[in-house]
Design a protein around this motif. Sequence first.
Motif, PDB file in Angstrom:
ATOM      1  N   ASN A   1      36.111  46.243  24.807  1.00  0.00           N
ATOM      2  CA  ASN A   1      36.417  47.272  25.790  1.00  0.00           C
ATOM      3  C   ASN A   1      35.768  48.609  25.454  1.00  0.00           C
ATOM      4  O   ASN A   1      36.428  49.568  25.084  1.00  0.00           O
ATOM      5  CB  ASN A   1      37.936  47.415  25.938  1.00  0.00           C
ATOM      6  CG  ASN A   1      38.312  48.038  27.275  1.00  0.00           C
ATOM      7  OD1 ASN A   1      37.432  48.341  28.099  1.00  0.00           O
ATOM      8  ND2 ASN A   1      39.578  48.256  27.495  1.00  0.00           N
ATOM      9  N   LEU A   2      34.435  48.674  25.581  1.00  0.00           N
ATOM     10  CA  LEU A   2      33.701  49.931  25.402  1.00  0.00           C
ATOM     11  C   LEU A   2      33.020  50.253  26.722  1.00  0.00           C
ATOM     12  O   LEU A   2      32.693  49.337  27.477  1.00  0.00           O
ATOM     13  CB  LEU A   2      32.637  49.762  24.311  1.00  0.00           C
ATOM     14  CG  LEU A   2      33.181  49.626  22.885  1.00  0.00           C
ATOM     15  CD1 LEU A   2      32.050  49.302  21.910  1.00  0.00           C
ATOM     16  CD2 LEU A   2      33.909  50.900  22.456  1.00  0.00           C
ATOM     17  N   PRO A   3      32.804  51.574  27.000  1.00  0.00           N
ATOM     18  CA  PRO A   3      32.204  51.912  28.293  1.00  0.00           C
ATOM     19  C   PRO A   3      30.903  51.149  28.505  1.00  0.00           C
ATOM     20  O   PRO A   3      30.108  51.033  27.579  1.00  0.00           O
ATOM     21  CB  PRO A   3      31.924  53.420  28.181  1.00  0.00           C
ATOM     22  CG  PRO A   3      32.717  53.887  27.023  1.00  0.00           C
ATOM     23  CD  PRO A   3      33.040  52.730  26.150  1.00  0.00           C
TER      24      PRO A   3
ATOM     25  N   ASN B   1      34.702  45.994  30.181  1.00  0.00           N
ATOM     26  CA  ASN B   1      35.202  47.305  30.598  1.00  0.00           C
ATOM     27  C   ASN B   1      35.089  47.471  32.118  1.00  0.00           C
ATOM     28  O   ASN B   1      36.017  47.929  32.786  1.00  0.00           O
ATOM     29  CB  ASN B   1      34.407  48.401  29.864  1.00  0.00           C
ATOM     30  CG  ASN B   1      35.058  49.772  29.933  1.00  0.00           C
ATOM     31  OD1 ASN B   1      34.736  50.546  30.823  1.00  0.00           O
ATOM     32  ND2 ASN B   1      35.972  50.065  29.017  1.00  0.00           N
TER      33      ASN B   1
ATOM     34  N   LYS C   1      41.848  47.604  37.972  1.00  0.00           N
ATOM     35  CA  LYS C   1      42.659  48.766  38.346  1.00  0.00           C
ATOM     36  C   LYS C   1      42.472  49.104  39.817  1.00  0.00           C
ATOM     37  O   LYS C   1      43.425  49.430  40.514  1.00  0.00           O
ATOM     38  CB  LYS C   1      42.278  49.980  37.488  1.00  0.00           C
ATOM     39  CG  LYS C   1      42.916  49.919  36.117  1.00  0.00           C
ATOM     40  CD  LYS C   1      42.781  51.247  35.378  1.00  0.00           C
ATOM     41  CE  LYS C   1      43.371  51.110  33.983  1.00  0.00           C
ATOM     42  NZ  LYS C   1      42.661  51.929  32.990  1.00  0.00           N
TER      43      LYS C   1
ATOM     44  N   MET D   1      37.730  45.423  33.753  1.00  0.00           N
ATOM     45  CA  MET D   1      39.071  46.011  33.670  1.00  0.00           C
ATOM     46  C   MET D   1      39.224  47.153  34.684  1.00  0.00           C
ATOM     47  O   MET D   1      40.292  47.380  35.250  1.00  0.00           O
ATOM     48  CB  MET D   1      39.366  46.542  32.255  1.00  0.00           C
ATOM     49  CG  MET D   1      39.399  45.474  31.178  1.00  0.00           C
ATOM     50  SD  MET D   1      40.567  44.141  31.476  1.00  0.00           S
ATOM     51  CE  MET D   1      42.080  44.962  31.040  1.00  0.00           C
ATOM     52  N   LYS D   2      38.125  47.879  34.884  1.00  0.00           N
ATOM     53  CA  LYS D   2      38.149  48.958  35.892  1.00  0.00           C
ATOM     54  C   LYS D   2      38.359  48.375  37.291  1.00  0.00           C
ATOM     55  O   LYS D   2      39.129  48.905  38.090  1.00  0.00           O
ATOM     56  CB  LYS D   2      36.832  49.746  35.867  1.00  0.00           C
ATOM     57  CG  LYS D   2      36.869  50.926  34.950  1.00  0.00           C
ATOM     58  CD  LYS D   2      35.617  51.797  35.175  1.00  0.00           C
ATOM     59  CE  LYS D   2      35.395  52.671  33.946  1.00  0.00           C
ATOM     60  NZ  LYS D   2      34.002  52.688  33.493  1.00  0.00           N
TER      61      LYS D   2
HETATM   62  C1  LIG Z   1      36.548  51.502  29.060  1.00  0.00           C
HETATM   63  O1  LIG Z   1      36.240  51.915  27.758  1.00  0.00           O
HETATM   64  C2  LIG Z   1      36.687  53.236  27.407  1.00  0.00           C
HETATM   65  C3  LIG Z   1      36.237  53.532  26.003  1.00  0.00           C
HETATM   66  O2  LIG Z   1      36.701  52.580  25.095  1.00  0.00           O
HETATM   67  C4  LIG Z   1      38.199  53.332  27.532  1.00  0.00           C
HETATM   68  O3  LIG Z   1      38.673  54.634  27.255  1.00  0.00           O
HETATM   69  C5  LIG Z   1      38.612  52.933  28.929  1.00  0.00           C
HETATM   70  O4  LIG Z   1      40.025  52.913  29.023  1.00  0.00           O
HETATM   71  C6  LIG Z   1      38.055  51.558  29.263  1.00  0.00           C
HETATM   72  N1  LIG Z   1      38.396  51.252  30.640  1.00  0.00           N
HETATM   73  C7  LIG Z   1      39.310  50.376  30.979  1.00  0.00           C
HETATM   74  C8  LIG Z   1      39.542  50.246  32.431  1.00  0.00           C
HETATM   75  O5  LIG Z   1      39.930  49.708  30.169  1.00  0.00           O
END
Ligand SMILES: *[C@@H]1O[C@H](CO)[C@@H](O)[C@H](O)[C@H]1NC(C)=O
Length: 463
Positions: free
Chosen positions: A212-214, A219, A226, A222-223
């Motif tokens: 879970n890194l940008p 990632n 949401k 996961m977005k």
């Molecule tokens: C995506 O990665 C960033 C950095 O680790 C984190 O802060 C953010 O919550 C992540 N996004 C999701 C939707 O998990």
Amino acid sequence: MNCLTVFCVLVLVLSLLSLHRLLQSLSSVRSRKLPLPPGSMGWPYIGETFQLYSQNPNFFFASKVKKYGSILKTHILGCPCVMISSPEAAKLVLVTRDSLFKPTFPASKERMLGKQAIFFHQGEYHSKLRKLVLRAFKPESIKNIVSDIESIAIGSLKSWEGQLINTFQEMKTYAFNVALLSILGKDDVLYREDLKRFYYILEKGYNSMPINLPGTLFNKSMKARKELAQILAKILLTRRQTEQNHHDLLGSFMGDKEGLTNEQIADNIIGVIFAARDTTASVLTWIVKYLVENPSVHQAVVEEQEAIVREKSDEDKVLTWADTKKMPITSRVIQETLRVASILSFTFREAVEDVEFEGYLIPKGWKVLPVFRNIHHSPDNFPEPDKFDPSRFKVAPKPNTFLPFGNGTHSCPGNELAKLEILVLLHHLTTKYRWSVVGPHSGIQYGPFALPQNGLPIHLSLK
Ligand SMILES: *[C@@H]1O[C@H](CO)[C@@H](O)[C@H](O)[C@H]1NC(C)=O
Ligand code: HEM
Ligand SMILES: *[C@@H]1O[C@H](CO)[C@@H](O)[C@H](O)[C@H]1NC(C)=O
């Protein structure tokens, strides 16, 4: 010492002895070293996962069973596990002793689908959700949406007319639209495109590394999750304000007196889309392929479906639930496809305590995989198992030998809807269209489930 004392001492000694024996035998039941099932464990971390996902699944499983028998140990996805391939064992794990075997998924999948989704639970919360899901998908409920499913099928087929299409991709869109109809009814038109867009991003991350890194797929996905939850929250809010009754899955979730949270509802709706779409789409893809390869079966289906068209009067052209019950030949084609293709080769459980089965130990914490594919391809259950022969289903299969939808408390609550949407699409496909496969199609693509090579590209035209 008199006689009586001697007798008493004797009795005491004897009973102590037998008590000792008894204790000994009791503890030996507990500590008796039952053997683990036979099998090879592969490399410790990746185990045999690579082979599982890259080999012909029939070959992977069948060669193991040949070597070790219907219960064997192996390593998959980093976990020691026991694969079981007999109807008796499937019955034990899924039905009679199901409380000893809990559902289990890799943590990253749980996060992606949502922790509160039905698959991951047991007990009270699970049975509450299950009741609500079954209420929306039972025959009496889906009877009312046959003509709406039909409109979606007709629309899909029209858009493929004269085109070269990727069967699996197009069937995914069809199954997605039917799933949305059954979940949200018809009042989601506003959001349908957004839901589709975000769901596609979510699924791309499903088999990615859970980092879970940008910028990573995980990632992004996961977005997207949401975003999906936010759209669903909007739809929920609108529904709560208008206070209408809805008979779809969302209505079922909202109407419950116990009250589910928005988060629980979102997790379960995303979960149902996940369970409903690729499964149904891949079965449809296999059917299209098997009909090409078995012209006499294809002809029999066409005749059955044309008879239904002829029976209908001009005013009453739409398909009904009753019509779908007059399709025994087509229904057997679906059953035989579910058997031969066995799109879900197996499911996962985890033993919650040490369990003995047929003289072997299934240790606590080990994964247990009922392998549907083996059960469906065993000549004991289905003679000449590799032959595509729908007529074998003229006789009902024996209990726990045919489990395309599983069995027991977690068995598929969407199975009636799946069969319905497949029948409706096949009705229009076989009565109005002809198709041919473009490019090589004998190959099979192996992944989480097997698919015809390249998703089966076909050229579709009006008859
Ligand atoms: C995506 O990665 C960033 C950095 O680790 C984190 O802060 C953010 O919550 C992540 N996004 C999701 C939707 O998990
Ligand atoms: C032909 C298509 C389908 C196949 C082969 C299929 C197969 C299965 C199987 C084998 C299970 C049980 C897994 C287990 O015990 O671990 C299952 C569970 C489930 N299926 Fe399906 N399914 C299909 C379509 C659908 C559809 C259309 C829906 C929804 C509309 C759906 C919703 C679900 C849900 C919610 C569960 C979880 C049930 C629970 O955990 O209690 N499925 N499916
Ligand atoms: C599920 O298990 C029960 C109990 O063994 C059995 O009666 C039933 O036929 C099984 N269902 C299927 C689809 O085999």
